[in-house]
Structures are given as C-alpha cells and as structure tokens.
Enzyme design. Structure first.
Site, PDB file in Angstrom:
ATOM      1  N   TYR A 168      -7.034 -20.774   7.944  1.00  0.00           N
ATOM      2  CA  TYR A 168      -7.530 -19.581   8.641  1.00  0.00           C
ATOM      3  C   TYR A 168      -9.045 -19.440   8.487  1.00  0.00           C
ATOM      4  O   TYR A 168      -9.691 -18.823   9.312  1.00  0.00           O
ATOM      5  CB  TYR A 168      -6.888 -18.314   8.063  1.00  0.00           C
ATOM      6  N   CYS A 200      -3.365 -13.557   1.171  1.00  0.00           N
ATOM      7  CA  CYS A 200      -4.430 -14.392   1.740  1.00  0.00           C
ATOM      8  C   CYS A 200      -5.619 -13.470   1.978  1.00  0.00           C
ATOM      9  O   CYS A 200      -5.488 -12.463   2.680  1.00  0.00           O
ATOM     10  CB  CYS A 200      -3.945 -14.990   3.060  1.00  0.00           C
ATOM     11  N   ASN A 201      -6.753 -13.804   1.366  1.00  0.00           N
ATOM     12  CA  ASN A 201      -7.937 -12.950   1.528  1.00  0.00           C
ATOM     13  C   ASN A 201      -8.432 -12.953   2.964  1.00  0.00           C
ATOM     14  O   ASN A 201      -8.806 -11.913   3.504  1.00  0.00           O
ATOM     15  CB  ASN A 201      -9.073 -13.443   0.629  1.00  0.00           C
ATOM     16  N   CYS A 205     -10.268 -16.372  -2.465  1.00  0.00           N
ATOM     17  CA  CYS A 205      -9.314 -17.062  -1.591  1.00  0.00           C
ATOM     18  C   CYS A 205      -8.143 -17.366  -2.502  1.00  0.00           C
ATOM     19  O   CYS A 205      -8.352 -17.844  -3.632  1.00  0.00           O
ATOM     20  CB  CYS A 205      -9.915 -18.357  -1.054  1.00  0.00           C
TER      21      CYS A 205
HETATM   22  N1  DGL Z   1      -5.468 -18.671   1.123  1.00  0.00           N
HETATM   23  C1  DGL Z   1      -6.345 -18.200   2.144  1.00  0.00           C
HETATM   24  C2  DGL Z   1      -7.258 -17.093   1.612  1.00  0.00           C
HETATM   25  O1  DGL Z   1      -6.926 -16.445   0.639  1.00  0.00           O
HETATM   26  C3  DGL Z   1      -7.201 -19.150   2.927  1.00  0.00           C
HETATM   27  C4  DGL Z   1      -6.878 -20.551   3.194  1.00  0.00           C
HETATM   28  C5  DGL Z   1      -7.161 -20.899   4.632  1.00  0.00           C
HETATM   29  O2  DGL Z   1      -8.331 -21.104   5.004  1.00  0.00           O
HETATM   30  O3  DGL Z   1      -6.169 -20.938   5.363  1.00  0.00           O
HETATM   31  O4  DGL Z   1      -8.282 -16.821   2.153  1.00  0.00           O
END
Ligand code: DGL
Length: 271
Positions: free
Chosen positions: A44, A76-77, A190
């Site tokens: 993402y 997910c941040n 993240c």
């Molecule tokens: N785990 C996701 C977050 O906390 C990001 C990983 C992604 O780029 O998909 O931001």
C-alpha cells in the site's frame, strides 16, 4: 447484541499486522480471531491515497459481511492514516486504527530527537503532521520513508534470511540526517517493521550509531483499546482456531504457514 462467537478481525496488506495481532492475543486469548492479508494489493505504501481508501473500504466491507466481526483492527499504518475515517463512516462496528506511535516516542526520548520510519504514503500524510504538531512540540522528529523494509519482513516470516543491506539503508536514511546522531528513539510507523526490529537495531550499531535506540510501535496501546471496547462482552469457552484470509492466491501463503501456526493461525481461506 454481540454473540460469543463473533471474532475480532485484523487487517493488513501482509504479515505486518501480526505485530499488532500478537499483542492483542496476549491480552485476549479467549477471542476468536480472523487475520486478513491483502496480498493482491501489497504494498500500500506505493499506492495513491485514493487507491488505498477505496480498496480498504471495499475489502473491510466484504470481510465484515462474510465474517460478522464484533470489531475490526486496521493493523496497517498506511491504511489507517489514509482510510480510518472512511472505514468508520461505512462500517457499523468499532474500528481500531494503527497510527505511528509519535506520542509514546515523544515521552520516551531523552535527547528530544526521534525518528519515524514508515512507508512513503504514511510519512507524507497530514494525519502524521497533526500527530507531530500535537505531541512533538519543541522536539525534532526526523522522518524517513523505508518501503524497502516490507519485503524483508515478509521474507523473514517465510523462514528466509533477509539481506541486511535493506536494514542499513533504512537506518542510514534516518541516522545520517542532520541531528540524526542524537536519535535515541525510533517510531516503527509500519506494522511490518517491528518484525525486523532486531535487524534494525543491529544495522544502527553497524552504522556506528553510539546511542542505544529504543524502538516504539502502537501494538500495546491497540491491545488496551480492544480490551476496553469489548469490555463486558461474551467470549466462547474455547475459541475456534484462528483463521487467515488472503485476497491473493492460496499457494502464495504456503511458505508462511509454519510462522502463522506460531501465532495460532491454522485455518486458511481466500476472499
Ligand atoms: N504494514 C503496512 C503499514 O503498516 C504497510 C506495508 C505496505 O506497504 O503494504 O503501513
């Protein structure tokens, strides 16, 4: 009225959200759980705000209809800082977000200089500017986008040994900024990053950083929030085995199964 069998739903693009999931399980071992990974959409951090917001709303809508969770955690941040308000507007259940732990970092730092590592999409969000303005006044928060850490965190969970170059490049991006030598605290903004905290600490030492770095994330605060929001609700005597749902191909997650089993995720489904 919440039924005892209604699960807690955790959502991330991959296995990053397990860093949040594990803490919540520690606090609520009796909770039925579903962990959903959007492997068809990872990463993402490289997507536009519009893409993330529409994707997260659509997927959480489908997951809620199918599994009737009592509460959803956006583990997910990137998804949280972009889509939390949208998801809350469309789903009729409590939604807990994961946002960079800037407040805990501001309380932990002794030098007044701390770092923030996140995805590209996260660190440019106004949500993060607001957290900085609210909690880091009079301090220096150095930001660095480290999308190169997502793949090694995924690889580690597949039982592979990740290349240390990614950890050094991420830490150098913070520590080599002006005032970077004063960093004593780093926000892992993240959810993939706590999975490679040991490697990041080693990279800082390899780069000659003399201060001991304290890494902070939001997992514990989120676990407390879930406990609070579910207070007084019924839980099953014996919860069903944890279910792992992927939006990607089921073969893609075979290599993750041993690690997922350690988190109590032993059933699998695709969305
Ligand atoms: N785990 C996701 C977050 O906390 C990001 C990983 C992604 O780029 O998909 O931001």
């Amino acid at each position: 009225m919440t039924e005892a069998s209604q699960p807690l739903l955790f959502f991330d693009t991959g296995v990053g959200g397990l860093s949040v999931f594990a803490k919540a399980r520690e606090f609520l071992p009796q909770a039925p759980v579903i962990y959903a990974a959007d492997y068809a959409g990872i990463p993402y951090g490289e997507k536009s705000e519009m893409e993330v917001a529409t994707r997260v709303c659509a997927l959480l809508g489908r997951l809620s209809e199918r599994y009737r969770p009592r509460l959803a955690v956006i583990a997910c941040n990137t998804a949280s800082v972009i889509a939390l308000a949208h998801v809350r507007a469309v789903l009729g259940i409590p939604i807990v977000g994961t946002v960079p732990a800037i407040k805990p970092a501001s309380l932990a730092t002794k030098t007044g200089v701390f770092g923030l590592l996140g995805t590209k999409a996260t660190i440019r969000q106004p949500y993060v500017d607001r957290l900085e303005a609210e909690f880091a006044q009079g301090m220096t928060m150095l930001r660095h986008a480290a999308p190169e850490l997502v793949a090694p965190a995924e690889a580690k969970m597949r039982g592979e040994v990740p290349d240390p170059a990614a950890f050094r490049s991420a830490m150098a991006g913070l520590l080599y900024q002006p005032q970077g030598d004063q960093i004593d605290t780093v926000v892992l903004g993240c959810t993939h990053f706590p999975l490679v905290e040991t490697e990041l600490a080693q990279a800082a030492r390899d780069l000659g950083h003399v201060r001991e770095i304290r890494f902070v994330d939001g997992a514990e605060g989120i676990a407390h929030r879930i406990v609070h929001l579910t207070e007084g609700q019924a839980w099953p005597e014996k919860p069903a085995p944890g279910l792992f749902v992927t939006t990607g191909a089921s073969e893609q997650i075979l290599a993750y199964r041993p690690a997922l089993a350690e988190y109590g995720l032993t059933e699998f489904a695709t969305l």
